[in-house]
Design an enzyme around this catalytic site. Structure first.
Site, PDB file in Angstrom:
ATOM      1  N   GLU A 141       0.858  -1.182   0.000  1.00  9.73           N
ATOM      2  CA  GLU A 141       0.000   0.000   0.000  1.00  9.73           C
ATOM      3  C   GLU A 141       0.892   1.228   0.000  1.00  9.73           C
ATOM      4  OE1 GLU A 141      -0.995  -2.073   2.894  1.00  9.73           O
ATOM      5  OE2 GLU A 141      -2.695  -3.012   1.884  1.00  9.73           O
ATOM      6  N   TYR A 153       7.678   1.737  -7.821  1.00  9.08           N
ATOM      7  CA  TYR A 153       6.973   0.454  -7.854  1.00  9.08           C
ATOM      8  C   TYR A 153       6.495   0.116  -9.272  1.00  9.08           C
ATOM      9  CZ  TYR A 153       7.026   1.205  -2.804  1.00  9.08           C
ATOM     10  OH  TYR A 153       7.430   1.432  -1.511  1.00  9.08           O
TER      11      TYR A 153
HETATM   12  C1  LIG Z   1      10.413   6.123  -2.152  1.00 11.24           C
HETATM   13  C2  LIG Z   1      11.907   6.102  -1.813  1.00 11.24           C
HETATM   14  C3  LIG Z   1      12.198   4.894  -0.941  1.00 11.24           C
HETATM   15  C4  LIG Z   1      12.716   6.016  -3.120  1.00 11.24           C
HETATM   16  O1  LIG Z   1      14.078   5.893  -2.781  1.00 11.24           O
HETATM   17  P1  LIG Z   1      15.220   6.680  -3.606  1.00 11.24           P
HETATM   18  O2  LIG Z   1      16.514   6.141  -3.184  1.00 11.24           O
HETATM   19  O3  LIG Z   1      15.022   8.133  -3.472  1.00 11.24           O
HETATM   20  O4  LIG Z   1      14.846   6.256  -5.086  1.00 11.24           O
HETATM   21  P2  LIG Z   1      15.849   5.840  -6.264  1.00 11.24           P
HETATM   22  O5  LIG Z   1      16.901   6.861  -6.424  1.00 11.24           O
HETATM   23  O6  LIG Z   1      16.263   4.442  -6.045  1.00 11.24           O
HETATM   24  O7  LIG Z   1      14.868   5.932  -7.515  1.00 11.24           O
HETATM   25  C5  LIG Z   1      14.344   4.774  -8.108  1.00 11.24           C
HETATM   26  C6  LIG Z   1      13.110   5.120  -8.899  1.00 11.24           C
HETATM   27  O8  LIG Z   1      12.105   5.659  -8.029  1.00 11.24           O
HETATM   28  C7  LIG Z   1      11.374   6.684  -8.726  1.00 11.24           C
HETATM   29  N1  LIG Z   1      11.650   7.962  -8.056  1.00 11.24           N
HETATM   30  C8  LIG Z   1      12.484   8.153  -7.005  1.00 11.24           C
HETATM   31  N2  LIG Z   1      12.457   9.466  -6.643  1.00 11.24           N
HETATM   32  C9  LIG Z   1      11.605  10.076  -7.486  1.00 11.24           C
HETATM   33  C10 LIG Z   1      11.151  11.422  -7.600  1.00 11.24           C
HETATM   34  N3  LIG Z   1      11.577  12.395  -6.765  1.00 11.24           N
HETATM   35  N4  LIG Z   1      10.240  11.712  -8.560  1.00 11.24           N
HETATM   36  C11 LIG Z   1       9.787  10.750  -9.375  1.00 11.24           C
HETATM   37  N5  LIG Z   1      10.200   9.449  -9.338  1.00 11.24           N
HETATM   38  C12 LIG Z   1      11.086   9.135  -8.382  1.00 11.24           C
HETATM   39  C13 LIG Z   1      11.883   6.669 -10.131  1.00 11.24           C
HETATM   40  O9  LIG Z   1      11.121   5.709 -10.841  1.00 11.24           O
HETATM   41  C14 LIG Z   1      13.306   6.173  -9.952  1.00 11.24           C
HETATM   42  O10 LIG Z   1      13.817   5.561 -11.097  1.00 11.24           O
HETATM   43  P3  LIG Z   1      14.595   6.474 -12.197  1.00 11.24           P
HETATM   44  O11 LIG Z   1      15.777   7.021 -11.478  1.00 11.24           O
HETATM   45  O12 LIG Z   1      14.931   5.491 -13.263  1.00 11.24           O
HETATM   46  O13 LIG Z   1      13.629   7.540 -12.609  1.00 11.24           O
HETATM   47  C15 LIG Z   1      12.336   7.407  -1.077  1.00 11.24           C
HETATM   48  O14 LIG Z   1      11.902   8.518  -1.832  1.00 11.24           O
HETATM   49  C16 LIG Z   1      11.780   7.549   0.334  1.00 11.24           C
HETATM   50  O15 LIG Z   1      12.398   7.101   1.299  1.00 11.24           O
HETATM   51  N6  LIG Z   1      10.606   8.196   0.474  1.00 11.24           N
HETATM   52  C17 LIG Z   1       9.980   8.390   1.791  1.00 11.24           C
HETATM   53  C18 LIG Z   1       9.432   7.106   2.335  1.00 11.24           C
HETATM   54  C19 LIG Z   1       8.419   6.510   1.385  1.00 11.24           C
HETATM   55  O16 LIG Z   1       7.587   7.200   0.818  1.00 11.24           O
HETATM   56  N7  LIG Z   1       8.478   5.183   1.236  1.00 11.24           N
HETATM   57  C20 LIG Z   1       7.565   4.428   0.417  1.00 11.24           C
HETATM   58  C21 LIG Z   1       6.440   3.985   1.263  1.00 11.24           C
HETATM   59  S1  LIG Z   1       5.272   2.983   0.357  1.00 11.24           S
END
Ligand SMILES: CC(C)(COP(=O)(O)OP(=O)(O)OC[C@H]1O[C@@H](n2cnc3c(N)ncnc32)[C@H](O)[C@@H]1OP(=O)(O)O)[C@@H](O)C(=O)NCCC(=O)NCCS
Length: 211
Positions: A141, A153
């Site tokens: 979720e 995702y």
């Molecule tokens: C969601 C989260 C875990 C992603 O981790 P991250 O290390 O920043 O993400 P990555 O650098 O590995 O990015 C992987 C992919 O995620 C997506 N993504 C990550 N940040 C993004 C942004 N700011 N805008 C759009 N897409 C994004 C993209 O698809 C990206 O792939 P791409 O680089 O080929 O475009 C991080 O933003 C986070 O900790 N968020 C707060 C907690 C949260 O919301 N967790 C999910 C709960 S369901």
């Protein structure tokens, strides 16, 4: 900087909770994490750590169901007991298994280090854990407003399949439910291998390694 994954251990919980508090409004108690860590047959939790140099050679967890290519790209989930790690935790994630469905329960990266592939690395580690637990699909979720997580995702084959209205009690926001298709079918495995190859290149480039 190099990033690698390890199984979460009890001593990691305080640091995980720090990242959690910076990422979510409804943090878990330390006891909840402890309970999850004590049921490895149905729950798997990982931490991502950073290292300025190539991480040490530890014995990788056996990955019998992983193809040679995947093993070569992501050989970094360690389970061997070891002394406190000198490598800071920069993110974490977990899942639990219900029959043959793996539910991703949490995933977060240090705010200052987002956008460098760490979330994607963790998600790959969780997919491997799901495969090891013989799950056939993954689900989760996510807040309707959390577009960056949803994009991550979607990239890994999760598709929206409905909502849970007012699921988040802090602000009454709806949850989007997402599911993968079968993760053990050739089409998914092929897609995963492609994504992993790209991620491995990105991480190597970022670390200044030859690609
Ligand atoms: C969601 C989260 C875990 C992603 O981790 P991250 O290390 O920043 O993400 P990555 O650098 O590995 O990015 C992987 C992919 O995620 C997506 N993504 C990550 N940040 C993004 C942004 N700011 N805008 C759009 N897409 C994004 C993209 O698809 C990206 O792939 P791409 O680089 O080929 O475009 C991080 O933003 C986070 O900790 N968020 C707060 C907690 C949260 O919301 N967790 C999910 C709960 S369901």
């Amino acid at each position: 900087m190099y990033y690698f994954l390890q199984r979460m251990r009890e001593e990691d919980i305080p640091r995980v909770q720090e990242i959690e508090r910076l990422s979510f409004t409804m943090p878990w108690s330390a006891n909840t994490y402890r309970r999850e860590l004590n049921t490895p047959e149905t729950s798997r939790y990982l931490v991502a750590r950073s290292s300025p140099t190539l991480p040490p050679d530890e014995t990788p967890e056996p990955q019998p169901r992983r193809s040679g290519l995947l093993r070569a790209l992501l050989p970094t989930v360690f389970t061997k007991p070891s002394p406190p790690s000198p490598y800071p935790i920069v993110g974490y994630g977990g899942l639990w298994l219900m029959v043959d469905e793996a539910h991703i329960t949490t995933l977060a990266v240090m705010p200052s280090l987002r956008g460098q592939g760490i979330g994607e690395l963790l998600l790959n580690g969780l997919i491997d854990q799901a495969i090891e637990l013989q799950a056939t699909r993954l689900t989760l979720e996510v807040r309707i407003s959390n577009e960056s997580a949803q994009r991550l995702y979607l990239k890994y084959g999760f598709e929206p399949s409905g909502t849970r209205p007012r699921y988040y009690t802090d602000n009454g926001e709806d949850a989007l439910i997402m599911w993968t298709g079968p993760i053990n079918e050739a089409a998914y495995v092929e897609r995963l291998e492609e994504l992993r190859e790209r991620l491995a290149l990105r991480l190597r480039r970022q670390a200044g390694m030859p690609v």
